[in-house]
Design an enzyme around this catalytic site. Structure first.
Site, PDB file in Angstrom:
ATOM      1  N   THR A 174     -56.264  34.601 -17.939  1.00  9.89           N
ATOM      2  CA  THR A 174     -55.087  35.451 -17.769  1.00  9.89           C
ATOM      3  C   THR A 174     -54.455  35.171 -16.413  1.00  9.89           C
ATOM      4  O   THR A 174     -55.142  34.910 -15.425  1.00  9.89           O
ATOM      5  CB  THR A 174     -55.436  36.943 -17.914  1.00  9.89           C
ATOM      6  OG1 THR A 174     -56.281  37.358 -16.837  1.00  9.89           O
ATOM      7  CG2 THR A 174     -56.117  37.214 -19.240  1.00  9.89           C
ATOM      8  N   GLY A 175     -53.129  35.239 -16.387  1.00 10.35           N
ATOM      9  CA  GLY A 175     -52.434  34.726 -15.208  1.00 10.35           C
ATOM     10  C   GLY A 175     -52.532  33.208 -15.299  1.00 10.35           C
ATOM     11  O   GLY A 175     -51.994  32.589 -16.198  1.00 10.35           O
ATOM     12  N   GLY A 189     -52.817  30.149  -7.737  1.00 13.57           N
ATOM     13  CA  GLY A 189     -53.999  30.612  -7.038  1.00 13.57           C
ATOM     14  C   GLY A 189     -55.319  30.322  -7.715  1.00 13.57           C
ATOM     15  O   GLY A 189     -55.537  29.247  -8.282  1.00 13.57           O
ATOM     16  N   ILE A 190     -56.223  31.292  -7.654  1.00 15.16           N
ATOM     17  CA  ILE A 190     -57.558  31.135  -8.212  1.00 15.16           C
ATOM     18  C   ILE A 190     -57.479  30.930  -9.720  1.00 15.16           C
ATOM     19  O   ILE A 190     -58.216  30.116 -10.280  1.00 15.16           O
ATOM     20  CB  ILE A 190     -58.429  32.352  -7.857  1.00 15.16           C
ATOM     21  CG1 ILE A 190     -58.720  32.372  -6.351  1.00 15.16           C
ATOM     22  CG2 ILE A 190     -59.744  32.324  -8.642  1.00 15.16           C
ATOM     23  CD1 ILE A 190     -59.465  33.604  -5.875  1.00 15.16           C
ATOM     24  N   GLY A 191     -56.583  31.642 -10.389  1.00 12.25           N
ATOM     25  CA  GLY A 191     -56.452  31.483 -11.830  1.00 12.25           C
ATOM     26  C   GLY A 191     -56.069  30.066 -12.215  1.00 12.25           C
ATOM     27  O   GLY A 191     -56.606  29.502 -13.176  1.00 12.25           O
ATOM     28  N   SER A 201     -63.797  40.674  -6.628  1.00 14.85           N
ATOM     29  CA  SER A 201     -63.549  40.289  -5.241  1.00 14.85           C
ATOM     30  C   SER A 201     -64.706  40.766  -4.380  1.00 14.85           C
ATOM     31  O   SER A 201     -65.382  41.743  -4.719  1.00 14.85           O
ATOM     32  CB  SER A 201     -62.256  40.929  -4.741  1.00 14.85           C
ATOM     33  OG  SER A 201     -62.141  40.842  -3.338  1.00 14.85           O
ATOM     34  N   TYR A 256     -56.986  48.307  -3.791  1.00 16.53           N
ATOM     35  CA  TYR A 256     -57.521  47.023  -4.231  1.00 16.53           C
ATOM     36  C   TYR A 256     -59.047  47.083  -4.303  1.00 16.53           C
ATOM     37  O   TYR A 256     -59.652  46.713  -5.321  1.00 16.53           O
ATOM     38  CB  TYR A 256     -57.090  45.924  -3.261  1.00 16.53           C
ATOM     39  CG  TYR A 256     -57.610  44.552  -3.611  1.00 16.53           C
ATOM     40  CD1 TYR A 256     -57.074  43.838  -4.679  1.00 16.53           C
ATOM     41  CD2 TYR A 256     -58.627  43.961  -2.866  1.00 16.53           C
ATOM     42  CE1 TYR A 256     -57.537  42.569  -4.994  1.00 16.53           C
ATOM     43  CE2 TYR A 256     -59.103  42.695  -3.181  1.00 16.53           C
ATOM     44  CZ  TYR A 256     -58.549  41.999  -4.244  1.00 16.53           C
ATOM     45  OH  TYR A 256     -59.029  40.754  -4.568  1.00 16.53           O
TER      46      TYR A 256
END
Length: 260
Positions: free
Chosen positions: A13-14, A18-20, A139, A152
């Site tokens: 997803t996404g 970045g990390i995705g 995270s 967050y």
């Protein structure tokens, strides 16, 4: 090493940045058919071009139930979904006392409900087939709660509880649910944050980062931002390791001072 991913369908997803993006690229490089989603077709198309020929982008907003159905239907049209990586998330630095109710709800929508919606659709079919895995990208803030990132940190902690609870539903099956906790990573958004901070403080980015690790993360052992590609490899290993279920994999550069 062969991770058994050739022609397997993987949803990240996404996945456009970045990390995705790094996770999607790592799965693709191992032979998987990768599906990412987002709200901007142009950005999705550009990301898929960079990922490779077996990458597919779907315009689908997981902030809505309809978006989750759109993504699930497209992915399953390519074949049974072998691995789902719940990567969507937002963060910002804020004052807890100034964060409105609406912003809190947005955090839960982005960081939890997007994952809940698509997992609810795809995990049931994994259980029916008795194969598959779901990975939640949390995270290090889930454990190292951060005072100027309270929404967050809170939602990322909740994600760990969600993942472990769902893992309980897999008992006695070949389906697995795990979590992955990256540390501060050199994504576009994080680099942009440090560039803004450096400008605000009249420093170079290198100086701002050095001060960050000295003052904010002195326990970090690598003392630098993590390359997103490392997370891509880490998530591939976590998703495909049949011995790992109900666990959280830390990749935080040693920031959290713990032996487990």
């Amino acid at each position: 090493m062969d991770f058994g991913l050739k022609d397997k369908v993987v949803v990240v997803t996404g996945g456009g940045t970045g990390i995705g993006f790094a996770i999607a690229k790592a799965f693709h490089d191992e032979g998987a058919v990768v599906v990412i989603n987002g709200r901007d077709k142009g950005r999705l198309d550009a990301a898929c071009t960079r990922i490779g020929p077996r990458a597919h982008g779907v315009v689908a907003d997981l902030m809505t139930p309809e978006g989750a159905v759109t993504l699930a239907d497209f992915a399953e049209g390519l074949g049974p979904v072998a691995h789902l990586v719940n990567n969507i998330g937002v963060f910002d630095v804020n004052d807890f006392f100034e964060v409105s109710d609406d912003r809190w709800i947005e955090y839960f929508q982005h960081n939890l409900m997007t994952a809940i919606r698509i997992t609810r659709l795809l995990m049931r079919k994994m259980l029916d087939r008795n194969e598959g895995s779901v990975v939640f990208i949390s995270s290090e803030a889930a454990i190292r709660s951060i005072g100027n990132m309270v929404p967050y940190s809170t939602t990322k902690t909740a994600m760990l509880g969600l993942a472990r609870s769902l893992a309980e539903l897999t008992r006695g099956t070949a389906v697995r649910v795990t979590s992955y906790m990256p540390g501060t990573t050199a994504t576009e958004s994080v680099q942009g944050y440090f560039e803004g901070l450096a400008k605000e403080q009249g420093k170079t980015v290198e100086q701002a980062l050095a001060d960050f690790y000295r003052d904010v993360q002195p326990g970090n052992l690598v003392q630098k931002l993590i390359d997103p590609a490392l997370h891509g490899r880490g998530v591939v290993q976590l998703a495909t390791n049949a011995a790992m279920n109900g666990v959280t994999h830390r990749a935080d550069g040693g920031t959290i001072r713990s032996i487990i």
